[in-house]
Write a protein that holds these residues in place. Structure first.
Motif, PDB file in Angstrom:
ATOM      1  N   PHE A 431       1.030   2.017 -13.434  1.00  0.00           N
ATOM      2  CA  PHE A 431       1.250   0.609 -13.147  1.00  0.00           C
ATOM      3  C   PHE A 431       0.544  -0.236 -14.195  1.00  0.00           C
ATOM      4  O   PHE A 431      -0.607   0.035 -14.551  1.00  0.00           O
ATOM      5  CB  PHE A 431       0.736   0.261 -11.754  1.00  0.00           C
ATOM      6  N   PRO A 432       1.199  -1.269 -14.708  1.00  0.00           N
ATOM      7  CA  PRO A 432       0.531  -2.193 -15.635  1.00  0.00           C
ATOM      8  C   PRO A 432      -0.648  -2.867 -14.943  1.00  0.00           C
ATOM      9  O   PRO A 432      -0.754  -2.851 -13.713  1.00  0.00           O
ATOM     10  CB  PRO A 432       1.642  -3.195 -15.987  1.00  0.00           C
ATOM     11  N   PRO A 433      -1.550  -3.468 -15.715  1.00  0.00           N
ATOM     12  CA  PRO A 433      -2.749  -4.078 -15.110  1.00  0.00           C
ATOM     13  C   PRO A 433      -2.462  -5.011 -13.947  1.00  0.00           C
ATOM     14  O   PRO A 433      -3.160  -4.966 -12.926  1.00  0.00           O
ATOM     15  CB  PRO A 433      -3.381  -4.810 -16.299  1.00  0.00           C
ATOM     16  N   ARG A 434      -1.453  -5.863 -14.079  1.00  0.00           N
ATOM     17  CA  ARG A 434      -1.207  -6.840 -13.017  1.00  0.00           C
ATOM     18  C   ARG A 434      -0.902  -6.161 -11.691  1.00  0.00           C
ATOM     19  O   ARG A 434      -1.421  -6.559 -10.641  1.00  0.00           O
ATOM     20  CB  ARG A 434      -0.054  -7.752 -13.426  1.00  0.00           C
ATOM     21  N   GLU A 435      -0.059  -5.127 -11.706  1.00  0.00           N
ATOM     22  CA  GLU A 435       0.297  -4.417 -10.482  1.00  0.00           C
ATOM     23  C   GLU A 435      -0.857  -3.534 -10.004  1.00  0.00           C
ATOM     24  O   GLU A 435      -1.115  -3.424  -8.802  1.00  0.00           O
ATOM     25  CB  GLU A 435       1.554  -3.576 -10.704  1.00  0.00           C
ATOM     26  N   ALA A 436      -1.563  -2.919 -10.955  1.00  0.00           N
ATOM     27  CA  ALA A 436      -2.720  -2.102 -10.575  1.00  0.00           C
ATOM     28  C   ALA A 436      -3.780  -2.959  -9.902  1.00  0.00           C
ATOM     29  O   ALA A 436      -4.419  -2.536  -8.930  1.00  0.00           O
ATOM     30  CB  ALA A 436      -3.296  -1.419 -11.811  1.00  0.00           C
ATOM     31  N   TYR A 440      -1.660  -1.269  -6.084  1.00  0.00           N
ATOM     32  CA  TYR A 440      -0.439  -0.497  -5.867  1.00  0.00           C
ATOM     33  C   TYR A 440      -0.706   0.985  -5.635  1.00  0.00           C
ATOM     34  O   TYR A 440       0.027   1.647  -4.884  1.00  0.00           O
ATOM     35  CB  TYR A 440       0.510  -0.678  -7.060  1.00  0.00           C
ATOM     36  N   LEU A 441      -1.722   1.569  -6.271  1.00  0.00           N
ATOM     37  CA  LEU A 441      -2.010   2.993  -6.066  1.00  0.00           C
ATOM     38  C   LEU A 441      -2.311   3.260  -4.591  1.00  0.00           C
ATOM     39  O   LEU A 441      -1.903   4.293  -4.042  1.00  0.00           O
ATOM     40  CB  LEU A 441      -3.180   3.436  -6.934  1.00  0.00           C
ATOM     41  N   TRP A 442      -3.007   2.346  -3.947  1.00  0.00           N
ATOM     42  CA  TRP A 442      -3.343   2.519  -2.529  1.00  0.00           C
ATOM     43  C   TRP A 442      -2.180   2.115  -1.635  1.00  0.00           C
ATOM     44  O   TRP A 442      -2.044   2.637  -0.528  1.00  0.00           O
ATOM     45  CB  TRP A 442      -4.614   1.745  -2.210  1.00  0.00           C
ATOM     46  N   ASP A 443      -1.331   1.207  -2.109  1.00  0.00           N
ATOM     47  CA  ASP A 443      -0.120   0.886  -1.349  1.00  0.00           C
ATOM     48  C   ASP A 443       0.767   2.125  -1.225  1.00  0.00           C
ATOM     49  O   ASP A 443       1.368   2.366  -0.170  1.00  0.00           O
ATOM     50  CB  ASP A 443       0.665  -0.240  -2.034  1.00  0.00           C
ATOM     51  N   VAL A 444       0.853   2.905  -2.304  1.00  0.00           N
ATOM     52  CA  VAL A 444       1.632   4.147  -2.253  1.00  0.00           C
ATOM     53  C   VAL A 444       1.009   5.108  -1.248  1.00  0.00           C
ATOM     54  O   VAL A 444       1.709   5.739  -0.449  1.00  0.00           O
ATOM     55  CB  VAL A 444       1.712   4.794  -3.646  1.00  0.00           C
ATOM     56  N   LEU A 445      -0.311   5.218  -1.277  1.00  0.00           N
ATOM     57  CA  LEU A 445      -0.987   6.115  -0.330  1.00  0.00           C
ATOM     58  C   LEU A 445      -0.712   5.678   1.103  1.00  0.00           C
ATOM     59  O   LEU A 445      -0.493   6.510   1.998  1.00  0.00           O
ATOM     60  CB  LEU A 445      -2.490   6.128  -0.619  1.00  0.00           C
ATOM     61  N   SER A 458       2.087  12.782 -11.120  1.00  0.00           N
ATOM     62  CA  SER A 458       1.271  11.921 -11.982  1.00  0.00           C
ATOM     63  C   SER A 458       1.539  10.432 -11.792  1.00  0.00           C
ATOM     64  O   SER A 458       0.660   9.610 -12.035  1.00  0.00           O
ATOM     65  CB  SER A 458       1.498  12.298 -13.445  1.00  0.00           C
ATOM     66  N   SER A 459       2.750  10.053 -11.347  1.00  0.00           N
ATOM     67  CA  SER A 459       3.046   8.618 -11.273  1.00  0.00           C
ATOM     68  C   SER A 459       2.326   7.920 -10.132  1.00  0.00           C
ATOM     69  O   SER A 459       2.257   6.689 -10.106  1.00  0.00           O
ATOM     70  CB  SER A 459       4.559   8.383 -11.148  1.00  0.00           C
ATOM     71  N   VAL A 460       1.764   8.690  -9.186  1.00  0.00           N
ATOM     72  CA  VAL A 460       1.007   8.068  -8.104  1.00  0.00           C
ATOM     73  C   VAL A 460      -0.484   8.369  -8.222  1.00  0.00           C
ATOM     74  O   VAL A 460      -1.265   7.999  -7.337  1.00  0.00           O
ATOM     75  CB  VAL A 460       1.538   8.504  -6.720  1.00  0.00           C
TER      76      VAL A 460
END
Length: 481
Positions: A431-436, A440-445, A458-460
């Motif tokens: 994810f680019p900085p703005r989304e990170a 977003y990594l925790w939204d996926v979790l 790797s993408s998550v």
């Protein structure tokens, strides 16, 4: 682990559920083995390639395994080490030969010297003290932000912490007066194909380079280790010993997810055969880069809004045999002036036979001990190129091959012969900085299991074998079943 701040996630409903896993790289194979250990039996893996391993691809040539994916281990690779001990105990993990940085074609230095130069101090002792102070400060800041946690991905940070780590890796280092450590982050990230520190989101640097890894740089092993064997053999042994059901050469054309038992419909064909098949499953596990599946999986609005924001690069690895030409004392060299050039510069080269057999100094530089047991004087080197443009486009491929040829000529590598070239697309999806910064990594979790689907790979998390294994372990630890 729920008490540590991780969400409880749902998974397959019963041990009899039919589970489909897409991808037989380390993520898919390792996850299948974990599920089998829990009693799940009806698991089928669909793999596009004709072999198990995914990006952990290895080729044996002239007495050594040359790695086209996973390269080394760092001090944080404890989960990979456990798998080596369990599945491939004959393979040994040993310290890696040193690496160097090319100042120009005839002059080489070390990352340590670059660190010292970065301080601006004339006294090496004064420079060393300043660097150690920066390492200690990074340790304190990291613990203050995230506390102690067991898995690579820390529990979701508070909004205040997310604000403190927003922006790029470089932004974070600058904000916390840690720019003396920039060469270390540049080594671990940019020099290994993980993006430039002025554009990669800070969270990826903080996850991939915790204080223990930074401290490892100052050990005699420089924080890096090699596997005397093939990384791919770890994946294949996990698959073999667990008797996993893997369909190789499977082209998955579409995945439809409908409510109810058997609601996962996977349509696929087999390479070389015209027939198209559809199979039904109860639960789905996806390991390829999620942004590579946008036209294959019927992602819902929530999933698509997140995964469509992923970006990625491409990684080109070329194994070349040639006359020795010019080289420094170490079997791994980074062409520092080329690292941040656009459009697939050749920014690194590794002689795996020397790196894995700890051959350096004059033995390497002068070719006193050359590749393999065959006595031939030629060297075999893996060259690395990294870029964003489509590497399969004809005009871009011309640039890739031209830059490789130019580098070989510049280094006087005569009579070159390309043994194999691999182009990894969707490399380091992130994810680019703005989304990170939005978490977003925790939204996926948080989404794991909600739609009868797990997202792994790797993408998550992060583009490394250790990260993918760590993430799988985290999912299994917090799964409700």
């Amino acid at each position: 682990m729920v008490s540590m701040g991780y969400p409880a996630i749902s998974g397959p409903k019963s041990l009899n559920d039919r589970i489909a896993i897409v991808g037989a790289g380390i993520g898919g194979v390792h996850m299948a083995s974990l599920l089998k250990e829990r009693g799940f039996k009806n698991i089928k893996i669909f793999e596009q390639r004709q072999e198990v391993g995914g990006k952990a691809y290895s080729r044996f040539y002239r007495g050594v395994w040359n790695e086209f994916g996973a390269l080394f281990l760092s001090d944080i690779y404890d989960q990979v080490a456990k798998l080596v001990e369990r599945y491939t105990p004959r393979l040994k993990i040993v310290s890696k030969a040193p690496s160097s940085v090319s100042v120009n074609d005839n002059e080489f230095t070390t990352w340590g010297n670059l660190l010292i130069q970065n301080t601006g101090e004339t006294s090496p002792q004064a420079a060393s003290r300043r660097i150690q102070d920066a390492v200690a400060r990074y340790d304190r800041i990291h613990r203050c932000l995230f506390g102690n946690y067991s898995f690579e991905l820390m529990p979701r940070p508070t909004p205040k912490v997310l604000q403190q780590i927003q922006g790029t890796v470089q932004d974070f280092l600058h904000r916390h007066d840690l720019m003396l450590l920039a060469p270390i982050f540049r080594t671990f990230l940019t020099a290994n194909g993980y993006g430039y520190i002025n554009e990669t989101a800070a969270i990826y640097g903080l996850v991939w380079l915790p204080p223990v890894a930074v401290k490892g740089v100052f050990t005699p092993e420089n924080g890096f280790w090699v596997l005397l064997g093939a990384f791919q053999s770890i994946v294949t042994e996990i698959a073999r010993q667990n008797k996993l059901h893997i369909h190789l050469g499977a082209n998955v054309n579409g995945i439809q997810r409908l409510p109810g038992p058997g609601g996962i419909h996977i349509t696929y064909s087999t390479k070389g055969h015209p027939n198209i098949y559809t199979e039904h499953f109860d639960f789905l596990i996806l390991s390829p880069a999620m942004n590579s599946l946008l036209d294959i999986v019927n992602f819902n609005v929530k999933e698509r809004s997140i995964f469509s924001r992923l970006t990625n690069a491409n990684y080109i690895l070329t194994l070349v045999e040639s006359d020795i030409g010019r080289r420094g004392n170490d079997p791994q060299v980074y062409y520092n002036d080329a690292i941040e050039q656009p459009t697939y510069p050749v920014y690194a080269g590794i002689n795996f036979y020397h790196a894995k057999n700890n051959i350096s100094g004059d033995d390497h530089r002068l070719g006193i001990r050359e590749n393999g047991p065959d006595g031939r004087p030629q060297e075999t080197v893996m060259y690395y190129q990294y870029g964003y443009e489509n590497p399969w486009a004809k005009d871009i491929d011309v640039i890739i091959q031209s830059k490789l040829a130019s580098t070989l000529k510049r280094l006087d590598k005569r009579n070159p012969r390309v043994l194999e070239q691999i182009k990894w697309g969707y490399y380091f999806p992130r994810f680019p900085p703005r989304e990170a910064d939005r978490g977003y990594l925790w939204d996926v979790l948080d989404m794991q299991g909600q739609f009868n689907t797990w997202y792994i790979g790797s993408s998550v998390c992060f583009e490394s074998m250790e990260s993918v294994i760590e993430y799988n372990n985290l999912i299994m630890r917090i799964m409700k079943i």
